[in-house]
Design a protein around this motif. Sequence first.
Motif, mmCIF file in Angstrom:
data_model
loop_
_atom_site.group_PDB
_atom_site.id
_atom_site.type_symbol
_atom_site.label_atom_id
_atom_site.label_comp_id
_atom_site.label_asym_id
_atom_site.label_seq_id
_atom_site.Cartn_x
_atom_site.Cartn_y
_atom_site.Cartn_z
ATOM 1 N N LEU A 33 76.530 17.241 38.435
ATOM 2 C CA LEU A 33 77.959 17.541 38.433
ATOM 3 C C LEU A 33 78.696 16.622 39.398
ATOM 4 C CD1 LEU A 33 80.284 19.369 37.498
ATOM 5 C CD2 LEU A 33 79.685 20.929 39.350
ATOM 6 N N LEU A 34 78.129 16.420 40.577
ATOM 7 C CA LEU A 34 78.750 15.529 41.554
ATOM 8 C C LEU A 34 78.819 14.100 41.032
ATOM 9 C CD1 LEU A 34 77.205 16.790 44.904
ATOM 10 C CD2 LEU A 34 79.576 16.955 44.194
ATOM 11 N N TYR A 35 77.723 13.617 40.458
ATOM 12 C CA TYR A 35 77.703 12.257 39.913
ATOM 13 C C TYR A 35 78.702 12.100 38.775
ATOM 14 C CZ TYR A 35 73.547 11.101 42.660
ATOM 15 O OH TYR A 35 72.665 10.853 43.679
ATOM 16 N N THR A 36 78.840 13.117 37.960
ATOM 17 C CA THR A 36 79.803 13.067 36.862
ATOM 18 C C THR A 36 81.229 12.983 37.404
ATOM 19 O OG1 THR A 36 78.328 14.339 35.437
ATOM 20 C CG2 THR A 36 80.646 14.282 34.815
ATOM 21 N N GLY A 37 81.514 13.777 38.407
ATOM 22 C CA GLY A 37 82.845 13.748 39.022
ATOM 23 C C GLY A 37 83.155 12.404 39.650
ATOM 24 N N ILE A 38 82.182 11.848 40.355
ATOM 25 C CA ILE A 38 82.369 10.545 40.990
ATOM 26 C C ILE A 38 82.565 9.467 39.928
ATOM 27 C CG2 ILE A 38 81.220 8.756 42.361
ATOM 28 C CD1 ILE A 38 79.932 11.082 43.967
ATOM 29 N N GLY A 39 81.756 9.531 38.876
ATOM 30 C CA GLY A 39 81.893 8.564 37.784
ATOM 31 C C GLY A 39 83.256 8.634 37.127
ATOM 32 N N ALA A 40 83.737 9.833 36.896
ATOM 33 C CA ALA A 40 85.055 10.009 36.281
ATOM 34 C C ALA A 40 86.151 9.446 37.184
ATOM 35 C CB ALA A 40 85.309 11.482 35.997
ATOM 36 N N ALA A 41 86.017 9.668 38.477
ATOM 37 C CA ALA A 41 87.012 9.157 39.426
ATOM 38 C C ALA A 41 87.034 7.629 39.419
ATOM 39 C CB ALA A 41 86.724 9.684 40.825
ATOM 40 N N VAL A 42 85.866 7.018 39.352
ATOM 41 C CA VAL A 42 85.786 5.557 39.331
ATOM 42 C C VAL A 42 86.427 5.002 38.061
ATOM 43 C CG1 VAL A 42 84.185 3.605 39.173
ATOM 44 C CG2 VAL A 42 83.785 5.402 40.845
ATOM 45 N N VAL A 43 86.116 5.613 36.924
ATOM 46 C CA VAL A 43 86.687 5.165 35.650
ATOM 47 C C VAL A 43 88.208 5.311 35.677
ATOM 48 C CG1 VAL A 43 86.850 5.705 33.177
ATOM 49 C CG2 VAL A 43 84.619 5.592 34.295
ATOM 50 N N LEU A 44 88.689 6.436 36.183
ATOM 51 C CA LEU A 44 90.127 6.667 36.265
ATOM 52 C C LEU A 44 90.785 5.623 37.167
ATOM 53 C CD1 LEU A 44 92.598 8.377 35.604
ATOM 54 C CD2 LEU A 44 92.015 9.824 37.554
ATOM 55 N N LYS A 45 90.180 5.344 38.305
ATOM 56 C CA LYS A 45 90.731 4.351 39.235
ATOM 57 C C LYS A 45 90.820 2.986 38.559
ATOM 58 C CE LYS A 45 90.023 2.146 43.683
ATOM 59 N NZ LYS A 45 89.076 1.222 44.180
ATOM 60 N N GLU A 46 89.761 2.598 37.854
ATOM 61 C CA GLU A 46 89.749 1.302 37.173
ATOM 62 C C GLU A 46 90.829 1.235 36.099
ATOM 63 O OE1 GLU A 46 85.720 0.949 35.811
ATOM 64 O OE2 GLU A 46 84.981 0.351 37.792
ATOM 65 N N LYS A 47 91.032 2.317 35.364
ATOM 66 C CA LYS A 47 92.060 2.328 34.314
ATOM 67 C C LYS A 47 93.456 2.236 34.924
ATOM 68 C CE LYS A 47 89.677 4.571 30.534
ATOM 69 N NZ LYS A 47 89.916 3.703 29.403
ATOM 70 N N GLU A 83 94.991 6.162 46.593
ATOM 71 C CA GLU A 83 93.731 6.137 47.332
ATOM 72 C C GLU A 83 93.750 7.162 48.468
ATOM 73 O OE1 GLU A 83 90.874 3.026 49.784
ATOM 74 O OE2 GLU A 83 92.624 2.268 48.740
ATOM 75 N N GLU A 84 94.865 7.238 49.172
ATOM 76 C CA GLU A 84 94.988 8.192 50.280
ATOM 77 C C GLU A 84 94.865 9.633 49.772
ATOM 78 O OE1 GLU A 84 98.511 9.416 53.324
ATOM 79 O OE2 GLU A 84 98.149 7.267 53.062
ATOM 80 N N LYS A 85 95.534 9.923 48.670
ATOM 81 C CA LYS A 85 95.455 11.271 48.094
ATOM 82 C C LYS A 85 94.034 11.566 47.616
ATOM 83 C CE LYS A 85 100.287 11.609 46.713
ATOM 84 N NZ LYS A 85 101.233 11.642 45.601
ATOM 85 N N GLY A 86 93.390 10.564 47.051
ATOM 86 C CA GLY A 86 92.018 10.731 46.587
ATOM 87 C C GLY A 86 91.070 11.056 47.725
ATOM 88 N N LYS A 87 91.242 10.369 48.846
ATOM 89 C CA LYS A 87 90.390 10.629 50.006
ATOM 90 C C LYS A 87 90.624 12.034 50.545
ATOM 91 C CE LYS A 87 89.782 5.864 51.517
ATOM 92 N NZ LYS A 87 90.082 4.860 52.544
ATOM 93 N N ALA A 88 91.872 12.458 50.562
ATOM 94 C CA ALA A 88 92.187 13.811 51.030
ATOM 95 C C ALA A 88 91.562 14.857 50.110
ATOM 96 C CB ALA A 88 93.698 14.005 51.114
#
Length: 87
Positions: free
Chosen positions: A5-19, A46-51
């Motif tokens: 679940l964690l890896y899926t969430g991280i992967g989704a965040a990376v894909v979203l950031k790239e898009k 990025e700041e909101k993402g880190k928070a």
Amino acid sequence: MLKDLLYTGIGAAVVLKEKVESEIKKLEEEGKLKTTDAKSFLDSIEEKGKAEEEKFKNQLKSTLKEVLDELGVATKVDLEKLKEDLK
């Protein structure tokens, strides 16, 4: 399961950031967005993402502690206390 679940969430965040970065780059190239505005927007995201990541980590830690307490699993502190009591 939790790890997946964690890896899926991280992967989704990376894909979203790239898009998002790709779309912003397109807008810059078309002259619809200034470079400074794009940088400011990306920094803000990025700041909101880190928070949000920190908030998620804290919620996850709290949930895991509750589950371990309910299961009666010994903690490091419990084990250290037991070692001291046995000496």
